[in-house]
Design a protein around this motif. Structure first.
Motif, mmCIF file in Angstrom:
data_model
loop_
_atom_site.group_PDB
_atom_site.id
_atom_site.type_symbol
_atom_site.label_atom_id
_atom_site.label_comp_id
_atom_site.label_asym_id
_atom_site.label_seq_id
_atom_site.Cartn_x
_atom_site.Cartn_y
_atom_site.Cartn_z
ATOM 1 N N HIS A 101 -4.821 10.270 6.862
ATOM 2 C CA HIS A 101 -4.877 10.665 5.702
ATOM 3 C C HIS A 101 -3.586 11.028 4.884
ATOM 4 C CE1 HIS A 101 -9.226 9.945 5.214
ATOM 5 N NE2 HIS A 101 -9.296 10.463 6.331
ATOM 6 N N ARG A 140 1.041 3.233 -3.277
ATOM 7 C CA ARG A 140 -0.124 3.931 -3.790
ATOM 8 C C ARG A 140 -0.598 5.005 -2.704
ATOM 9 N NH1 ARG A 140 -6.103 0.538 -4.523
ATOM 10 N NH2 ARG A 140 -7.194 2.649 -5.376
ATOM 11 N N HIS A 141 -0.403 4.837 -1.534
ATOM 12 C CA HIS A 141 -1.177 5.765 -0.564
ATOM 13 C C HIS A 141 -0.166 6.734 0.176
ATOM 14 C CE1 HIS A 141 -4.739 3.895 -0.679
ATOM 15 N NE2 HIS A 141 -4.236 2.473 -0.349
ATOM 16 N N THR A 182 -3.123 1.841 4.195
ATOM 17 C CA THR A 182 -4.499 1.691 3.665
ATOM 18 C C THR A 182 -5.025 3.162 3.139
ATOM 19 O OG1 THR A 182 -5.951 1.579 5.599
ATOM 20 C CG2 THR A 182 -4.767 -0.290 4.756
ATOM 21 N N GLU A 183 -6.124 3.093 2.690
ATOM 22 C CA GLU A 183 -6.869 4.627 2.514
ATOM 23 C C GLU A 183 -7.278 5.040 3.710
ATOM 24 O OE1 GLU A 183 -10.631 6.086 -0.178
ATOM 25 O OE2 GLU A 183 -10.234 3.969 -0.144
ATOM 26 N N ASP A 184 -7.535 4.470 4.729
ATOM 27 C CA ASP A 184 -7.817 4.899 6.171
ATOM 28 C C ASP A 184 -6.943 5.090 7.080
ATOM 29 O OD1 ASP A 184 -10.644 4.794 5.225
ATOM 30 O OD2 ASP A 184 -10.538 2.579 5.920
ATOM 31 N N SER A 227 -3.264 15.555 -6.964
ATOM 32 C CA SER A 227 -3.116 14.536 -5.910
ATOM 33 C C SER A 227 -2.599 13.185 -6.661
ATOM 34 C CB SER A 227 -4.441 14.226 -5.302
ATOM 35 O OG SER A 227 -5.384 13.653 -6.158
ATOM 36 N N ASP A 228 -2.997 12.940 -8.118
ATOM 37 C CA ASP A 228 -2.406 11.778 -8.750
ATOM 38 C C ASP A 228 -1.123 11.882 -9.240
ATOM 39 O OD1 ASP A 228 -3.199 13.510 -10.740
ATOM 40 O OD2 ASP A 228 -4.367 11.874 -11.733
ATOM 41 N N PRO A 235 1.833 10.505 -5.917
ATOM 42 C CA PRO A 235 2.054 9.031 -5.207
ATOM 43 C C PRO A 235 3.298 8.431 -5.810
ATOM 44 C CG PRO A 235 -0.295 9.045 -5.898
ATOM 45 C CD PRO A 235 0.463 10.343 -6.567
ATOM 46 N N GLY A 275 0.869 -1.215 -0.082
ATOM 47 C CA GLY A 275 0.041 0.057 -0.110
ATOM 48 C C GLY A 275 0.793 1.267 0.066
#
Length: 434
Positions: free
Chosen positions: A258, A123-124, A243-245, A418-419, A422, A120
């Protein structure tokens, strides 16, 4: 007759100093070409101050064409070097490819984010190596505090006010130190957060102390300042999953957030591995004159080169701006010597010490081995940066003065998507980590 051509790949500390030195010594006998994806030299040590709104981005971006008038700039990324044909394949910002021939080549391609096989993360997490990441982080921090203030959910508010920095080296320590002050000010200005707990910052590293590569007194100073400011320093700890959270730490804790900021370290640019030449710790092996064995027309310096440290036999020089700048000048001198201008010299340099800006009036420094902390170290740190910068000194000083007497402006500019930042986009050559 056409003049010989010197091509420099990379405009970081090593490449910029090489270009500037050569423009003074051989501009009348050789063409000097600098290949860089950007039209500026980035003074990376001050990026944390850009990310926290102290400095404007142009202050740490020094124009290449404006300060290197006798050097031809080729905008683009070097994709391949044909050592036998003496050509560099370059892709420009619009996707077009071309070849640049050379008689002498200086490889100063620098380094990129170091990645670890943590699920992860690519990605995050967001890296912190260039201007886009710094600008995005400033917007991101501001946005998280504003969204926290607008939320009625205590869990969401806590997650948005939590920031995790992985890597307690030079960059990560400064990001956490400046970031904590920045978010505390943002929260104090937000009516909904004024009486809430202060934003939470965690600084993680698997090493037993912060700033593990520097002297212990600097580590103790940084740890004392950070903990006193409210930063949670967790040594011997890293991220087990992102993770996303939030993030799960190696000690079993799950931290809702975040904001995962990756400052683990750097590794040589992938171009080095594509050359098919001998490397050491991923860096291109060179001799004490910075020449590549078997290719005397090619020199390498900075983070991309494994330069023998003649002050510590058997070791190679560390990947620092201090060494890169001086190696760039040495490479330029030795290239000039190959054209009959002076004599070549081996690279020898003793570290002059380090400085770490901890925000506010706090810093840690050891100039020439003298341990300093507090306001005195802060003065030394800022003085060092002003002397080391090749331009924009007055503008940087003016921004520092304004920040000391005026409240910091905290608004989102939306300059970087934002993209775009990462780690998965910053490191396409490592698909195994996706």
């Amino acid at each position: 007759m056409s003049r010989p051509r010197i091509v420099i790949v990379g405009a970081g500390f090593a490449g910029y100093e090489a270009a500037r030195s050569l423009s003074r010594t051989v501009r009348d006998t050789a063409d000097i070409v600098l290949i860089s994806p950007n039209d500026y030299f980035l003074y990376v040590p001050l990026l944390p101050e850009v990310a926290t709104g102290i400095l404007e981005p142009r202050r740490v971006s020094v124009s290449l064409t404006g300060t290197l008038p006798h050097v031809r700039l080729v905008l683009g990324t070097a994709d391949h070097v044909d050592l036998d044909g003496r050509r560099v394949e370059v892709t420009d910002p619009e996707g077009r490819t071309r070849e640049v021939a050379y008689d002498r080549l200086i490889l100063a391609v620098g380094s990129v984010n170091k990645l670890l096989p943590v699920p992860g993360v690519t990605r995050h997490a967001h890296g912190f190596r260039g201007m886009p990441e710094a600008l995005y982080l400033r917007d991101h921090i501001t946005r998280q505090i504003e969204l926290a203030g607008a939320s009625d959910d205590p869990g969401e508010r806590e997650a948005r006010c939590t920031f995790v920095v992985v890597g307690a080296g030079y960059t990560g320590t400064e990001v956490a130190a400046h970031g904590k002050l920045f978010t505390d000010k943002l929260a104090a200005q937000n009516a909904a957060l004024r009486h809430a707990p202060r934003p939470r910052w965690l600084l993680l590293d698997v090493a037993p102390r912060v700033l593990p590569e520097l002297a212990e007194h600097m580590s103790r100073t940084a740890d004392r300042v950070l903990t006193g400011r409210g930063v949670e320093v967790a040594t011997g700890t890293s991220v087990d999953e992102a993770t996303e959270d939030g993030v799960r730490l190696t000690d079993g804790r799950f931290v809702p957030t975040h904001s995962l900021i990756w400052c683990v370290g750097v590794r040589p640019d992938p171009l080095v591995g594509d050359l098919g030449l001998r490397t050491e710790k991923g860096r291109l092996v060179v001799d004490e004159y910075l020449a590549v064995p078997g290719h005397p027309e090619v020199l390498a310096c900075g983070d991309a080169a494994a330069v023998p440290d003649l002050t510590r036999p058997g070791e190679i020089t560390p990947m620092t701006a201090q060494h890169a700048s001086r190696q760039g000048r040495t490479a330029a001198r030795n290239v000039a010597a190959s054209f009959g201008r002076g004599e070549r010299r081996p690279y020898v340099h003793h570290d002059l010490g380090f400085v770490v800006d901890l925000g506010g009036l706090q810093a840690a420094a050891d100039p020439l081995g003298a341990p300093l902390s507090g306001p005195v170290a802060k003065a030394v740190t800022r003085g060092y940066h002003l002397l080391a910068m090749p331009g924009n000194r007055v503008r940087v000083g003016a921004d520092w003065l304004l920040d000391a007497v005026l409240p910091r402006q905290a608004v989102q500019l939306g300059l970087v998507r934002s993209d775009a930042v990462p780690l998965e986009n910053a490191a396409p050559e490592t698909p195994v980590l996706r």
